[in-house]
Design an enzyme around this catalytic site. Structure first.
Site, PDB file in Angstrom:
ATOM      1  N   LYS A  13       0.826  -1.217   0.000  1.00 10.16           N
ATOM      2  CA  LYS A  13       0.000   0.000   0.000  1.00 10.16           C
ATOM      3  C   LYS A  13       0.858   1.264   0.000  1.00 10.16           C
ATOM      4  CE  LYS A  13      -2.025  -0.835   3.995  1.00 10.16           C
ATOM      5  NZ  LYS A  13      -1.271  -2.030   4.432  1.00 10.16           N
ATOM      6  N   ARG A  87      -8.925   0.854   9.625  1.00  7.46           N
ATOM      7  CA  ARG A  87      -8.427  -0.499   9.920  1.00  7.46           C
ATOM      8  C   ARG A  87      -9.423  -1.310  10.723  1.00  7.46           C
ATOM      9  NH1 ARG A  87      -2.513   0.782   9.558  1.00  7.46           N
ATOM     10  NH2 ARG A  87      -1.321  -1.123   9.784  1.00  7.46           N
ATOM     11  N   ARG A 126      12.107  -5.827   5.075  1.00 13.06           N
ATOM     12  CA  ARG A 126      11.791  -4.428   4.750  1.00 13.06           C
ATOM     13  C   ARG A 126      12.685  -3.451   5.514  1.00 13.06           C
ATOM     14  NH1 ARG A 126       5.624  -2.253   5.152  1.00 13.06           N
ATOM     15  NH2 ARG A 126       5.906  -2.254   7.402  1.00 13.06           N
ATOM     16  N   ARG A 158      12.179  -1.146  11.051  1.00 14.20           N
ATOM     17  CA  ARG A 158      11.172  -0.733  12.039  1.00 14.20           C
ATOM     18  C   ARG A 158      11.085  -1.774  13.148  1.00 14.20           C
ATOM     19  NH1 ARG A 158       5.828   0.669   8.543  1.00 14.20           N
ATOM     20  NH2 ARG A 158       4.915  -0.384  10.331  1.00 14.20           N
ATOM     21  N   ARG A 169       0.987  -8.548  14.179  1.00 14.21           N
ATOM     22  CA  ARG A 169       0.325  -7.595  13.277  1.00 14.21           C
ATOM     23  C   ARG A 169      -0.532  -8.320  12.242  1.00 14.21           C
ATOM     24  NH1 ARG A 169       5.009  -4.499  10.794  1.00 14.21           N
ATOM     25  NH2 ARG A 169       3.470  -3.118   9.865  1.00 14.21           N
TER      26      ARG A 169
HETATM   27  P1  AMP Z   1       1.546   0.887   9.387  1.00 15.36           P
HETATM   28  O1  AMP Z   1       2.704   1.795   9.159  1.00 15.36           O
HETATM   29  O2  AMP Z   1       0.346   1.246   8.571  1.00 15.36           O
HETATM   30  O3  AMP Z   1       1.916  -0.571   9.257  1.00 15.36           O
HETATM   31  O4  AMP Z   1       1.104   1.107  10.912  1.00 15.36           O
HETATM   32  C1  AMP Z   1       1.986   0.860  11.977  1.00 15.36           C
HETATM   33  C2  AMP Z   1       1.206   0.767  13.270  1.00 15.36           C
HETATM   34  O5  AMP Z   1       0.537   2.015  13.535  1.00 15.36           O
HETATM   35  C3  AMP Z   1       0.104  -0.265  13.304  1.00 15.36           C
HETATM   36  O6  AMP Z   1       0.590  -1.574  13.600  1.00 15.36           O
HETATM   37  C4  AMP Z   1      -0.787   0.293  14.417  1.00 15.36           C
HETATM   38  O7  AMP Z   1      -0.210   0.052  15.703  1.00 15.36           O
HETATM   39  C5  AMP Z   1      -0.717   1.791  14.163  1.00 15.36           C
HETATM   40  N1  AMP Z   1      -1.784   2.217  13.242  1.00 15.36           N
HETATM   41  C6  AMP Z   1      -1.624   2.756  12.005  1.00 15.36           C
HETATM   42  N2  AMP Z   1      -2.801   3.024  11.450  1.00 15.36           N
HETATM   43  C7  AMP Z   1      -3.748   2.646  12.345  1.00 15.36           C
HETATM   44  C8  AMP Z   1      -5.171   2.634  12.341  1.00 15.36           C
HETATM   45  N3  AMP Z   1      -5.882   3.067  11.301  1.00 15.36           N
HETATM   46  N4  AMP Z   1      -5.802   2.163  13.447  1.00 15.36           N
HETATM   47  C9  AMP Z   1      -5.113   1.741  14.513  1.00 15.36           C
HETATM   48  N5  AMP Z   1      -3.772   1.693  14.580  1.00 15.36           N
HETATM   49  C10 AMP Z   1      -3.086   2.142  13.502  1.00 15.36           C
END
Ligand code: AMP
Length: 211
Positions: A13, A87, A126, A158, A169
């Site tokens: 994404k 999400r 990654r 990360r 996750r």
């Molecule tokens: P991402 O970079 O999109 O993989 O997000 C990293 C982390 O941020 C996720 O594992 C969640 O802990 C938090 N996070 C990001 N977007 C959301 C969301 N829409 N709702 C809840 N937690 C989020």
């Protein structure tokens, strides 16, 4: 043009959002990036989000909804890609309320479909640039060019791309996020994409659809 990209972590994404934002000058709204920036800046939201992110859990809905509401409202009509939001089903309902209140709609809802085994491999390999947020595979680090700094990228892994958090996750995605796909399937602009294809092919599928 307002788009929604959804799919499990590691489904591409973020990569596709960046390609599309470069092409169309629209705004990339990644809630994950927003939280990482808030953590770097040691804000209250950042500190709160960190405790959930470190464990691979979702940040509470209301915190994310407030954050995205403030961002979308401040765009004053500029097009955007939502990456990583919503999400959960309550987040999707809140988004619908927000957009309809602003007289906006989603012009495309893209679901990036990728099997679990591939996600685990991709996430483990990654690497993310601290300066430009570019994401590459560990093998490609030496070839990458930084989009914002002539001294080059500063890649790191990360914390939540480490094995124990990756598993959590993906589980959280299956339990809390995948039910949301049903919510969007009836949207006339919904498209499921095979996210295992190379990035340039996925990009072409998206371009074909939005043109
Ligand atoms: P991402 O970079 O999109 O993989 O997000 C990293 C982390 O941020 C996720 O594992 C969640 O802990 C938090 N996070 C990001 N977007 C959301 C969301 N829409 N709702 C809840 N937690 C989020």
């Amino acid at each position: 043009m307002n788009l929604l990209f959804m799919g499990p972590p590691g489904s591409g994404k973020g990569t596709q959002s960046k390609l599309l934002c470069d092409r169309y000058s629209i705004v990339h709204l990644s809630t994950g990036d927003m939280f990482r920036e808030a953590i770097t800046n040691k804000t209250e939201v950042g500190m709160r989000a960190k405790s959930y992110m470190d464990k691979g859990e979702l940040v509470p809905d209301q915190v994310v909804i407030d954050l995205i509401r403030a961002k979308v409202t401040s765009l004053s009509g500029k097009g955007f890609i939502l990456d990583g939001f919503p999400r959960t089903v309550p987040q999707a309902i809140a988004l619908e309320d927000l957009l309809s209140g602003l007289g906006l709609k989603l012009d495309g809802v893209f679901f990036f479909d990728v099997q679990k085994e591939i996600l685990v491999n991709r996430l483990s390999a990654r690497r993310t640039c601290r300066k430009c947020n570019q994401v590459v595979s560990a093998d490609d680090v030496s070839k990458a060019k930084c989009a914002v700094n002539s001294d080059g990228c500063d890649f790191y892994q990360r914390d939540d791309d480490k094995p124990e958090v990756i598993a959590k996750r993906i589980q959280v995605y299956q339990d809390q996020t995948s039910p949301m796909i049903e919510y969007y399937k009836s949207n006339p602009n919904f498209l499921k994409i095979d996210g295992t294809q190379p990035a340039d092919q996925v990009f072409q599928v998206i371009l074909n659809k939005i043109s």
